[in-house]
Motif scaffolding. Structure first.
Motif, PDB file in Angstrom:
ATOM      1  N   ASP A   1       9.606   6.564  -3.002  1.00  0.00           N
ATOM      2  CA  ASP A   1       9.257   5.404  -3.822  1.00  0.00           C
ATOM      3  C   ASP A   1       7.771   5.086  -3.704  1.00  0.00           C
ATOM      4  N   MET A   2       7.278   5.076  -2.471  1.00  0.00           N
ATOM      5  CA  MET A   2       5.862   4.786  -2.271  1.00  0.00           C
ATOM      6  C   MET A   2       5.013   5.915  -2.857  1.00  0.00           C
ATOM      7  N   ALA A   3       5.421   7.145  -2.647  1.00  0.00           N
ATOM      8  CA  ALA A   3       4.679   8.290  -3.191  1.00  0.00           C
ATOM      9  C   ALA A   3       4.583   8.186  -4.713  1.00  0.00           C
ATOM     10  N   ASP A   4       5.673   7.835  -5.351  1.00  0.00           N
ATOM     11  CA  ASP A   4       5.665   7.677  -6.815  1.00  0.00           C
ATOM     12  C   ASP A   4       4.682   6.590  -7.235  1.00  0.00           C
ATOM     13  N   LYS A   5       4.677   5.483  -6.515  1.00  0.00           N
ATOM     14  CA  LYS A   5       3.744   4.393  -6.830  1.00  0.00           C
ATOM     15  C   LYS A   5       2.293   4.834  -6.662  1.00  0.00           C
ATOM     16  N   LEU A   6       2.049   5.711  -5.672  1.00  0.00           N
ATOM     17  CA  LEU A   6       0.685   6.198  -5.421  1.00  0.00           C
ATOM     18  C   LEU A   6       0.349   7.412  -6.280  1.00  0.00           C
ATOM     19  N   ASN A   7       1.326   7.863  -7.071  1.00  0.00           N
ATOM     20  CA  ASN A   7       1.143   9.001  -7.973  1.00  0.00           C
ATOM     21  C   ASN A   7       0.828  10.297  -7.219  1.00  0.00           C
ATOM     22  N   VAL A   8       1.538  10.485  -6.084  1.00  0.00           N
ATOM     23  CA  VAL A   8       1.415  11.711  -5.301  1.00  0.00           C
ATOM     24  C   VAL A   8       2.822  12.196  -4.946  1.00  0.00           C
ATOM     25  N   THR A   9       2.904  13.407  -4.414  1.00  0.00           N
ATOM     26  CA  THR A   9       4.203  13.915  -3.980  1.00  0.00           C
ATOM     27  C   THR A   9       4.574  13.312  -2.631  1.00  0.00           C
ATOM     28  N   SER A  10       5.859  13.349  -2.330  1.00  0.00           N
ATOM     29  CA  SER A  10       6.330  12.863  -1.029  1.00  0.00           C
ATOM     30  C   SER A  10       5.716  13.680   0.098  1.00  0.00           C
ATOM     31  N   SER A  11       5.577  14.988  -0.107  1.00  0.00           N
ATOM     32  CA  SER A  11       5.014  15.832   0.954  1.00  0.00           C
ATOM     33  C   SER A  11       3.544  15.493   1.198  1.00  0.00           C
ATOM     34  N   TYR A  12       2.805  15.138   0.150  1.00  0.00           N
ATOM     35  CA  TYR A  12       1.411  14.752   0.327  1.00  0.00           C
ATOM     36  C   TYR A  12       1.319  13.443   1.110  1.00  0.00           C
ATOM     37  N   LEU A  13       2.102  12.448   0.724  1.00  0.00           N
ATOM     38  CA  LEU A  13       2.098  11.172   1.446  1.00  0.00           C
ATOM     39  C   LEU A  13       2.486  11.386   2.905  1.00  0.00           C
ATOM     40  N   SER A  14       3.484  12.218   3.141  1.00  0.00           N
ATOM     41  CA  SER A  14       3.898  12.509   4.508  1.00  0.00           C
ATOM     42  C   SER A  14       2.771  13.158   5.299  1.00  0.00           C
TER      43      SER A  14
ATOM     44  N   VAL B   1      -0.426  12.789   4.829  1.00  0.00           N
ATOM     45  CA  VAL B   1      -1.429  11.753   5.105  1.00  0.00           C
ATOM     46  C   VAL B   1      -0.955  10.874   6.257  1.00  0.00           C
ATOM     47  N   GLU B   2       0.300  10.463   6.210  1.00  0.00           N
ATOM     48  CA  GLU B   2       0.844   9.596   7.254  1.00  0.00           C
ATOM     49  C   GLU B   2       0.869  10.269   8.619  1.00  0.00           C
ATOM     50  N   ASN B   3       1.001  11.590   8.625  1.00  0.00           N
ATOM     51  CA  ASN B   3       1.079  12.337   9.878  1.00  0.00           C
ATOM     52  C   ASN B   3      -0.266  12.894  10.332  1.00  0.00           C
ATOM     53  N   GLY B   4      -1.345  12.498   9.663  1.00  0.00           N
ATOM     54  CA  GLY B   4      -2.675  12.894  10.095  1.00  0.00           C
ATOM     55  C   GLY B   4      -3.062  14.320   9.758  1.00  0.00           C
ATOM     56  N   LYS B   5      -2.367  14.921   8.818  1.00  0.00           N
ATOM     57  CA  LYS B   5      -2.703  16.281   8.406  1.00  0.00           C
ATOM     58  C   LYS B   5      -3.687  16.281   7.242  1.00  0.00           C
ATOM     59  N   ARG B   6      -3.825  15.135   6.603  1.00  0.00           N
ATOM     60  CA  ARG B   6      -4.777  14.962   5.503  1.00  0.00           C
ATOM     61  C   ARG B   6      -5.412  13.580   5.638  1.00  0.00           C
ATOM     62  N   ASN B   7      -6.633  13.468   5.119  1.00  0.00           N
ATOM     63  CA  ASN B   7      -7.313  12.176   5.113  1.00  0.00           C
ATOM     64  C   ASN B   7      -6.637  11.210   4.146  1.00  0.00           C
ATOM     65  N   VAL B   8      -6.739   9.941   4.449  1.00  0.00           N
ATOM     66  CA  VAL B   8      -6.270   8.905   3.530  1.00  0.00           C
ATOM     67  C   VAL B   8      -7.261   8.856   2.368  1.00  0.00           C
ATOM     68  N   PRO B   9      -6.793   9.033   1.126  1.00  0.00           N
ATOM     69  CA  PRO B   9      -7.719   8.959  -0.014  1.00  0.00           C
ATOM     70  C   PRO B   9      -8.472   7.630  -0.038  1.00  0.00           C
ATOM     71  N   HIS B  10      -9.734   7.698  -0.452  1.00  0.00           N
ATOM     72  CA  HIS B  10     -10.617   6.530  -0.384  1.00  0.00           C
ATOM     73  C   HIS B  10     -10.139   5.349  -1.219  1.00  0.00           C
ATOM     74  N   ASN B  11      -9.384   5.598  -2.275  1.00  0.00           N
ATOM     75  CA  ASN B  11      -8.967   4.496  -3.150  1.00  0.00           C
ATOM     76  C   ASN B  11      -7.643   3.849  -2.730  1.00  0.00           C
ATOM     77  N   TRP B  12      -7.027   4.348  -1.672  1.00  0.00           N
ATOM     78  CA  TRP B  12      -5.720   3.822  -1.298  1.00  0.00           C
ATOM     79  C   TRP B  12      -5.762   2.429  -0.699  1.00  0.00           C
ATOM     80  N   LEU B  13      -6.853   2.022  -0.118  1.00  0.00           N
ATOM     81  CA  LEU B  13      -6.929   0.660   0.424  1.00  0.00           C
ATOM     82  C   LEU B  13      -6.676  -0.346  -0.691  1.00  0.00           C
TER      83      LEU B  13
END
Length: 123
Positions: free
Chosen positions: A22-35, A37-49
């Protein structure tokens, strides 16, 4: 392992009765991408704040908590050097090269200089 940002998002989802998808859909990304980011494998995109703050109508204190969690979870940082003179560019590069070898006293000195020079500075 979840980052501070990941823990913030998980709590936000629980509070809103949402799944990761649900959150991934709202952020317009895949669940695996959000995961990732949450697990520190990717940077948090600058516009997410701003995006997360707006999507979830965060209070000012929640927005500060989100910002802090994003900053603490960053893997790398891009520094815009366009328009800087060579002396300033060399300072930035020297800081990046030498940071890992600075002792805590030197880091505290630099931190105090920087926080003192920023109006309304924070740690």
């Amino acid at each position: 392992m979840l980052t501070l940002f990941g823990r913030f998002c998980r709590k936000l989802r629980i509070d809103n009765g949402e799944l990761l998808k649900d959150m991934a859909d709202k952020l317009n990304v895949t669940s695996s991408y959000l995961s990732a980011v949450e697990n520190g494998k990717r940077n948090v995109p600058h516009n997410w704040l701003d995006l997360i703050s707006d999507l979830y109508s965060l209070s000012e204190s929640e927005k500060i908590e989100l910002r802090d969690s994003i900053e603490e979870s960053q893997l790398s940082m891009k520094v815009e050097m366009k328009g800087l003179n060579n002396k300033d560019k060399n300072l930035i590069m020297a800081f990046a090269r030498e940071f890992k070898d600075l002792d805590e006293d030197k880091k505290d000195e630099i931190r105090n200089i920087l926080i003192g020079s920023v109006k309304g500075g924070r740690e």
